[in-house]
Design a protein around this motif. Sequence first.
Motif, PDB file in Angstrom:
ATOM      1  N   GLN A  43       0.048   7.037   1.813  1.00 46.61           N
ATOM      2  CA  GLN A  43      -1.258   6.066   1.442  1.00 46.61           C
ATOM      3  C   GLN A  43      -2.176   6.761   2.587  1.00 46.61           C
ATOM      4  O   GLN A  43      -2.098   6.283   3.439  1.00 46.61           O
ATOM      5  N   THR A  68      -8.960   6.103   2.064  1.00 41.24           N
ATOM      6  CA  THR A  68      -9.440   5.978   0.816  1.00 41.24           C
ATOM      7  C   THR A  68      -8.368   4.930  -0.048  1.00 41.24           C
ATOM      8  O   THR A  68      -8.621   4.657  -1.098  1.00 41.24           O
ATOM      9  N   GLU A  78      -5.597   5.861  -1.518  1.00 39.49           N
ATOM     10  CA  GLU A  78      -4.998   6.580  -2.452  1.00 39.49           C
ATOM     11  C   GLU A  78      -3.663   7.224  -2.184  1.00 39.49           C
ATOM     12  O   GLU A  78      -3.567   7.616  -0.978  1.00 39.49           O
TER      13      GLU A  78
END
Length: 305
Positions: free
Chosen positions: A225, A229, A231
């Motif tokens: 991760q 961000t 993401e």
Amino acid sequence: MSWSFDGATCGQMRDIDGVDIYIDGELLEGDGKYPCSANGFDGIVLHDFAPGTYSFTAEAVDYDGVAVYSYRGTFSVDGNVAVPINFNTGRTGATSYAYVNWLFPTEAGTSYPSCGQAGVAYVDARVDDGPWGRFNCNQGSQGRYVETPEIAPGQHYLEVVAIDSFERPLYYYGGGFTSQAGIPASITANTWIIGGAAVGWQLYEGATRLSCGQAGVSEVGINFQDVHTNEWVYGEEGQWFSCNESPAVFEFLRPGEYFVSLQANGTGGRRYISPRGADMLRLRVYAHDFPPAQGAAIAPLDRVQ
């Protein structure tokens, strides 16, 4: 004269530069060498032919002037005539394929580097987890394209890895594309800088270390991760490895800082996860740096149920 390639246009046949025309007994302007497409027209208009029947040969040539496809035929002149040429590419029309070229990272406002400037000797590419094919970098750079094997029409995923002369990965591209029956797709793989990471694991029940067999675990899932961000690199599912495969080595990560999450399911409903929150494993990935398995960060996987 107009030409096509089993239904494909010059714009879709990215490896074709021009078409050479040879008409028996006739001298053509420019020795009969014409661009594949000019002003949006895939063909050429020829003038001043006396009435009669003519035999001719057409050759579709690549950017090195090498004939890729050829066609032999005749036409008769009695006024203005249209002469359609279809180059047989050997495609059945039931399958598809793609032309692929690659670009390497550049600074904003500057041109893309050549293979030599980027330090790339070879490029490995594959579609949909198929076998890797290796190409000399120049085969798909600076206006040149390589061709994929035949693929079924539909959604596909292309991976490209740029490698230096010492077999070290430098750049990577991964992206989806759509193919249509009988019509080649055209893909530019705009690669990015990559680095690596090595992550291992140890299963625990309380303070007791467990082997994979003792924990009843066959696979371990790992995901990264992005710290900034949030993401996930590998979507919601992560990447899964055989439990006995520890440590896992990753080569295609973008440089940056990541949290690392691990999970596993054991027999009898047992579940194991790596620490979360402040104790979550955190790694930094550096450009063109690929830590070996021997230096892997080891994450504990604790039984939680």
